[in-house]
Design a protein around this motif. Structure first.
Motif, PDB file in Angstrom:
ATOM      1  N   LYS A 187       0.936  -1.261   0.450  1.00  0.00           N
ATOM      2  CA  LYS A 187      -0.218  -0.054  -0.158  1.00  0.00           C
ATOM      3  C   LYS A 187       0.737   0.845  -0.076  1.00  0.00           C
ATOM      4  CE  LYS A 187      -3.491  -0.587   2.020  1.00  0.00           C
ATOM      5  NZ  LYS A 187      -4.899  -0.662   0.667  1.00  0.00           N
ATOM      6  N   GLY A 188       1.712   0.760  -0.372  1.00  0.00           N
ATOM      7  CA  GLY A 188       2.545   2.783  -1.341  1.00  0.00           C
ATOM      8  C   GLY A 188       3.942   3.231   0.058  1.00  0.00           C
ATOM      9  N   GLN A 189       4.054   1.366   0.435  1.00  0.00           N
ATOM     10  CA  GLN A 189       5.171   1.614   2.357  1.00  0.00           C
ATOM     11  C   GLN A 189       6.582   0.591   1.458  1.00  0.00           C
ATOM     12  OE1 GLN A 189       4.544   3.085   4.713  1.00  0.00           O
ATOM     13  NE2 GLN A 189       3.062   3.419   5.198  1.00  0.00           N
ATOM     14  N   ASN A 190       8.082   1.760   1.701  1.00  0.00           N
ATOM     15  CA  ASN A 190       8.716   0.725   1.170  1.00  0.00           C
ATOM     16  C   ASN A 190       9.061  -0.620   1.736  1.00  0.00           C
ATOM     17  OD1 ASN A 190      11.489   0.147   1.014  1.00  0.00           O
ATOM     18  ND2 ASN A 190      12.734   1.855   1.920  1.00  0.00           N
ATOM     19  N   PRO A 191       9.011  -1.277   1.048  1.00  0.00           N
ATOM     20  CA  PRO A 191       8.879  -2.927   0.930  1.00  0.00           C
ATOM     21  C   PRO A 191      10.061  -3.263   2.237  1.00  0.00           C
ATOM     22  CG  PRO A 191       8.495  -3.208  -1.306  1.00  0.00           C
ATOM     23  CD  PRO A 191       8.892  -1.111  -1.039  1.00  0.00           C
ATOM     24  N   LEU A 192      11.289  -2.616   1.875  1.00  0.00           N
ATOM     25  CA  LEU A 192      12.182  -3.654   3.076  1.00  0.00           C
ATOM     26  C   LEU A 192      12.278  -2.697   4.257  1.00  0.00           C
ATOM     27  CD1 LEU A 192      15.310  -3.492   0.750  1.00  0.00           C
ATOM     28  CD2 LEU A 192      14.011  -4.798   1.231  1.00  0.00           C
ATOM     29  N   MET A 193      11.238  -1.643   4.513  1.00  0.00           N
ATOM     30  CA  MET A 193      11.346  -0.827   5.581  1.00  0.00           C
ATOM     31  C   MET A 193       9.899   0.114   6.100  1.00  0.00           C
ATOM     32  SD  MET A 193      15.430   0.994   5.938  1.00  0.00           S
ATOM     33  CE  MET A 193      15.335   1.081   3.768  1.00  0.00           C
ATOM     34  N   TYR A 194       9.309   0.507   7.468  1.00  0.00           N
ATOM     35  CA  TYR A 194       8.624   1.102   7.420  1.00  0.00           C
ATOM     36  C   TYR A 194       7.935   1.118   8.057  1.00  0.00           C
ATOM     37  CZ  TYR A 194       4.497  -1.971   6.024  1.00  0.00           C
ATOM     38  OH  TYR A 194       3.749  -2.892   6.067  1.00  0.00           O
ATOM     39  N   ALA A 195       7.276   1.796   9.120  1.00  0.00           N
ATOM     40  CA  ALA A 195       6.948   2.669  10.782  1.00  0.00           C
ATOM     41  C   ALA A 195       5.597   3.036  10.290  1.00  0.00           C
ATOM     42  CB  ALA A 195       7.891   3.219  11.336  1.00  0.00           C
TER      43      ALA A 195
END
Length: 232
Positions: A187-195
């Motif tokens: 849903k638009g987040q960075n696949p490697l890291m997000y919060a």
């Protein structure tokens, strides 16, 4: 960096809980002394309760992992030499409470129904939702998740993007199949890291699906853990 060193260097508590608590962890009891032990874990069947200081409201998070959905269609025929073994690995499963035979899709739908009934604030999906990156399975799961109306946060496991025996490094295969198949789940987040913030809980997602934490992921995690909010 190997993931076994990640939590040591990040200063995390247990498997990803960066709450900065030095007290021992206790099983929650009716007369638990929250002043003496401000952070207490209670286990009741398949439910885990965390009593966290300075959290002003109740938060319910449904944690879903290793569902190994495997449905496929004609689009997957040309990949069957890579997906064949895993397509058969989880055809029949057992319910973890009753031991009765079940099916991964039935169990997945039942889990989402529990999340609706419990009025969960979020659903966290922490990898191996799929046995291989089947377009049919990913589309089916995406549709079911969207229909819950509950915010959900996904991080991949190695099976989600892995076709057994396909040429390419783990890094290349992860990047390829996340971008070609799994991207809608983020849903638009960075696949490697997000919060994301869930009612005061900082839910941090770090992809370690090939058992290595990148330096930029560690730096991201440290920065999130320093924000001061309860972090999971």
């Amino acid at each position: 960096m190997k993931r076994r060193h990640f939590f040591q260097n990040a200063g995390a508590l247990s498997a990803g809980l960066a709450l900065g608590v030095s007290d021992g962890l206790l099983a929650a009891q009716p007369k638990a002394d929250y002043k003496k032990h401000p952070f207490i874990i209670g286990v009741n069947g398949h439910k885990i309760t965390y009593n966290v200081p300075n959290l002003s409201q109740k938060v319910k998070i449904m944690h879903v992992t290793d569902t190994h959905l495997w449905r496929d269609d004609e689009r997957g025929v040309k990949f069957q030499e890579y997906s064949g073994r895993m397509a058969k690995a989880y055809n029949e499963t057992k319910h973890f409470l009753s031991g009765e035979p079940t099916h991964p899709e039935e169990a997945f739908e039942a889990t989402l129904e529990i999340a609706r009934q419990e009025k969960a604030d979020a659903i966290t999906l922490t990898g191996d939702l799929f046995s291989f990156p089947s377009e049919a399975a990913i589309e089916w799961a995406f549709d079911k998740l969207e229909k819950t109306g509950i915010p959900y946060f996904y991080s991949s496991g190695n099976h989600d993007w892995h076709y057994e025996g396909m040429k390419g490094s783990l890094h290349e295969l992860r990047e390829t199949w996340i971008n070609e198949r799994l991207l809608p789940l983020y849903k638009g987040q960075n696949p490697l890291m997000y919060a994301v913030d869930v009612k005061g809980i900082n839910v941090v997602n770090i992809d370690n699906s090939y058992y290595e934490i990148l330096p930029e992921q560690l730096a991201f995690y440290k920065a999130e853990a320093k924000k001061g909010n309860p972090c999971s």
